[in-house]
Design a protein around this motif. Structure first.
Motif, PDB file in Angstrom:
ATOM      1  N   GLU A  74      -2.926   5.187  -0.837  1.00 32.81           N
ATOM      2  CA  GLU A  74      -3.986   4.162  -0.744  1.00 32.81           C
ATOM      3  C   GLU A  74      -3.839   3.393   0.577  1.00 32.81           C
ATOM      4  OE1 GLU A  74      -3.124   1.089  -3.625  1.00 32.81           O
ATOM      5  OE2 GLU A  74      -0.998   1.246  -3.141  1.00 32.81           O
ATOM      6  N   TYR A 101      -6.799  -3.249  10.782  1.00 40.39           N
ATOM      7  CA  TYR A 101      -6.842  -2.434   9.558  1.00 40.39           C
ATOM      8  C   TYR A 101      -7.372  -3.279   8.406  1.00 40.39           C
ATOM      9  CZ  TYR A 101      -4.519   1.595  11.567  1.00 40.39           C
ATOM     10  OH  TYR A 101      -4.241   2.714  12.323  1.00 40.39           O
ATOM     11  N   TYR A 126       0.847  -1.193   0.000  1.00 43.01           N
ATOM     12  CA  TYR A 126       0.000   0.000   0.000  1.00 43.01           C
ATOM     13  C   TYR A 126       0.881   1.241   0.000  1.00 43.01           C
ATOM     14  CZ  TYR A 126      -3.615  -3.306   1.345  1.00 43.01           C
ATOM     15  OH  TYR A 126      -4.469  -4.370   1.373  1.00 43.01           O
ATOM     16  N   GLY A 141     -12.196  -3.965   1.376  1.00 44.72           N
ATOM     17  CA  GLY A 141     -12.787  -4.068   2.703  1.00 44.72           C
ATOM     18  C   GLY A 141     -12.326  -5.312   3.452  1.00 44.72           C
ATOM     19  N   PRO A 185      -4.219   1.534   4.167  1.00 40.50           N
ATOM     20  CA  PRO A 185      -5.258   0.719   4.807  1.00 40.50           C
ATOM     21  C   PRO A 185      -6.071   1.557   5.796  1.00 40.50           C
ATOM     22  CG  PRO A 185      -3.148  -0.420   4.853  1.00 40.50           C
ATOM     23  CD  PRO A 185      -2.875   0.972   4.386  1.00 40.50           C
ATOM     24  N   ALA A 186      -7.355   1.181   5.956  1.00 40.76           N
ATOM     25  CA  ALA A 186      -8.245   1.956   6.831  1.00 40.76           C
ATOM     26  C   ALA A 186      -8.472   1.218   8.143  1.00 40.76           C
ATOM     27  CB  ALA A 186      -9.574   2.196   6.127  1.00 40.76           C
ATOM     28  N   TRP A 187      -8.664   1.981   9.202  1.00 39.76           N
ATOM     29  CA  TRP A 187      -8.905   1.409  10.534  1.00 39.76           C
ATOM     30  C   TRP A 187     -10.318   0.849  10.613  1.00 39.76           C
ATOM     31  CZ3 TRP A 187      -6.738  -0.343  14.719  1.00 39.76           C
ATOM     32  CH2 TRP A 187      -7.430  -0.384  15.923  1.00 39.76           C
ATOM     33  N   HIS A 188     -10.464  -0.322  11.182  1.00 41.70           N
ATOM     34  CA  HIS A 188     -11.765  -0.960  11.354  1.00 41.70           C
ATOM     35  C   HIS A 188     -12.020  -1.101  12.845  1.00 41.70           C
ATOM     36  CE1 HIS A 188     -14.548  -4.584  11.233  1.00 41.70           C
ATOM     37  NE2 HIS A 188     -15.198  -3.644  10.577  1.00 41.70           N
ATOM     38  N   ASP A 243      -8.200  -3.458   3.911  1.00 47.66           N
ATOM     39  CA  ASP A 243      -7.891  -2.967   2.567  1.00 47.66           C
ATOM     40  C   ASP A 243      -8.944  -1.935   2.182  1.00 47.66           C
ATOM     41  OD1 ASP A 243      -8.157  -2.875  -0.371  1.00 47.66           O
ATOM     42  OD2 ASP A 243      -6.519  -4.339  -0.303  1.00 47.66           O
ATOM     43  N   PRO A 244      -8.546  -0.719   1.789  1.00 46.02           N
ATOM     44  CA  PRO A 244      -9.528   0.334   1.524  1.00 46.02           C
ATOM     45  C   PRO A 244     -10.405   0.010   0.303  1.00 46.02           C
ATOM     46  CG  PRO A 244      -7.329   1.052   0.870  1.00 46.02           C
ATOM     47  CD  PRO A 244      -7.173  -0.265   1.552  1.00 46.02           C
TER      48      PRO A 244
END
Ligand SMILES: [Zn+2]
Ligand SMILES: [Zn+2]
Length: 541
Positions: free
Chosen positions: A304, A315, A300, A321, A306-309, A317-318
């Motif tokens: 781009e 984390y 990444y 998901g 990774p997003a926090w969940h 994958d943006p």
């Protein structure tokens, strides 16, 4: 502030600078810590200014100089012992207990602030500062555990076989003795030589006498970065091998310092001697394998991330998901046929010399061991106009930027792995680990490493020795141990009504220091110099 003439107001900062310079020149602390001492018997309150205790010259020259000279004393006392010392008692002494109490109080205040959703940044800073004091007082480890490294975990299937290019070492059972061999001369005189050893990292490319790479384009900055990050682990491995090979519990006083080429190297004072041939063999056989997931592939990029969940605390994958593997998953995926991420080794060149107790050489070596302790790793080249040196440091910082510094490093996100103990807001290239910073250049560990049975004393014991000497020389009574529990201590902050402003605090320090110096000079005239310092004096008191 409205009082005073314009001239007076203009001269204020100058006066403050002058006081600071005078305090510094008198060997006084320029960042004193204010403590409120309450006598629990009488209720009397005193304000006490204690030295900041910094080990860094750029923060407080006087405290840093005292700290380095205390280390020199510790080194000197353990180096040539002829009998095994008892390991120091692990119970906290009065000073340690004091810092621990303050630390506990600060933690409670921080927890309250956090529960009330208040800003904790000031308290976090205070806690960091107190942790430094606790470490300086000779307590190992941190007060609150960061992460859960002690958690028992199933053994991972990883290759433990030795690499083909590594000569095996004969291992001997380790005897309890910590002293070296004693030799008897024909005239009946016995002597027990000790050793001064310097180990360096391997070559990353040709460098000039100033440490600057001859060809920056081909200099191996990535290997330099990884070797620096894992230098402490490699050193531990060396000590294990050394002890197993020599068959005795070898004791050392070691300092880790920067070379001009900005790679760390280690100086060791070792009790007893080992032959150069043996050392060569041990160094060649010593390596540290870093069994971390692969980190060379960029999964990444910065655009781009990774997003926090929140729900899973991981984390994802943006785009898809999909959750990224956790740190433990990534470790489990390392199979027996994988290579370690990195293998750290020392370079084949080393420097070893025998040293006799009390000799001029011994004093010179101790000076050498403690010479750069007050400076940070990244501040070797102080000349800003030397662009080649600045470029060299820049390149190393760049190589360290995306290099994972620890299992919890934000840079693992770049490799598509959730870091250990993940938190929201982690960004590759912006890890807050010290190792990435220019001042540390990959090595953020302890600068002084002392084995447990070196002098049989903690740093606090050595400090107490000095204090006892000082009080005796000045003819002052010591505070009886029974009195110590009588006082309660609190850290005074800027927000407190009895806070002493910094410039006034410096005036107090300066006055105390000048009085003490005058008294000490007078006492020296009467009693002579400190008995435990050699005449050559590698470190001034
Ligand atoms: Zn200080
Ligand atoms: Zn990091």
């Amino acid at each position: 502030m409205t009082g005073g003439t314009r001239m007076e107001r203009l001269s204020m900062p100058l006066a403050r600078d002058a006081i600071r310079q005078l305090t510094e020149a008198a060997g006084g602390c320029i960042r004193p810590v204010q403590l409120r001492r309450t006598d629990t018997t009488t209720g009397k309150v005193d304000q006490i200014l204690v030295p900041c205790g910094s080990t860094r010259e750029d923060q407080c020259p006087a405290c840093a100089k005292r700290a380095a000279s205390l280390r020199a004393q510790q080194c000197r006392e353990g180096w040539h012992l002829t009998a095994d010392p008892e390991p120091p008692a692990p119970v906290p002494d009065v000073e340690q207990a004091g810092w621990l109490l303050l630390r506990a109080e600060a933690q409670v205040r921080r927890d309250h602030a956090l529960a009330a959703s208040a800003d904790t940044s000031v308290l976090d800073e205070l806690i960091g500062e107190l942790d430094d004091h606790i470490t300086a007082a000779g307590i190992r480890g941190t007060v609150t555990s960061r992460g859960n490294d002690d958690r028992p975990r199933a053994r991972r299937s990883r290759s433990t076989r030795r690499r083909q290019d590594t000569p095996d070492l004969p291992a001997r059972p380790i005897a309890k003795t910590t002293t070296g061999r004693t030799y008897t001369a024909p005239d009946g005189k016995t002597w027990q030589p000790s050793m001064f050893l310097t180990l360096t990292c391997d070559s990353y490319g040709k460098v000039g006498p100033d440490g600057i790479p001859a060809s920056p384009a081909t200099y191996d900055y990535q290997r330099a970065a990884r070797d620096a990050l894992h230098f402490a682990a490699l050193f531990d491995r060396f000590i294990q091998n050394l002890r197993r090979y020599a068959g005795r519990d070898i004791q050392y006083f070691a300092t880790i310092e920067p070379q001009k080429r900005l790679a760390p190297h280690v100086h060791l004072a070792i009790r007893g001697t080992i032959s150069r041939a043996d050392l060569r063999q041990i160094i060649a056989a010593t390596y540290h394998q870093v069994w971390w997931p692969p980190a060379d592939h960029v999964a990444y990029g910065d655009d781009e991330l990774p997003a926090w969940h929140e729900a899973s605390g991981r984390y994802l994958d943006p785009a898809t998901g999909e959750l990224l593997p956790s740190w433990d998953d990534a470790l489990d995926a390392i199979g027996p046929h994988n290579e370690p991420l990195h293998v750290a080794r020392f370079g084949p060149k080393f420097d070893a010399q025998g040293v006799i107790a009390g000799s001029k050489d011994a004093g010179r070596c101790i000076g050498y061991l403690t010479k750069y302790l007050t400076k940070q790793i990244g501040t070797v080249h102080t000349d800003d106009s030397n662009t080649a040196a600045t470029d060299h440091a820049d390149q190393l910082v760049q190589a360290l930027r995306y290099e994972p510094c620890s299992p919890g490093c934000a840079n693992w996100l770049r490799c598509g792995i959730t870091p250990k103990d993940p938190k929201p807001g982690m960004r590759p290239g912006h890890c807050r680990g010290k190792a990435h910073r220019r001042a540390y250049l990959g090595y953020a560990g302890r600068r002084v490493l002392v084995s447990r049975r070196w002098s049989g004393k903690t740093l606090t014991d050595h400090k107490a020795d000095r204090r006892t000497w000082l009080l005796a020389t000045l003819g002052l009574p010591d505070l009886p141990a029974t009195e110590a529990g009588r006082y309660s201590w609190q850290r005074v902050t800027q927000a407190d009504p009895d806070h002493i402003p910094p410039s006034a605090a410096l005036l107090h320090v300066l006055t105390d220091r000048s009085r003490q110096k005058a008294a000490l000079a007078l006492a020296r005239e009467r009693h002579g110099p400190r008995p435990d310092l050699p005449a050559t004096g590698e470190a001034a008191a």
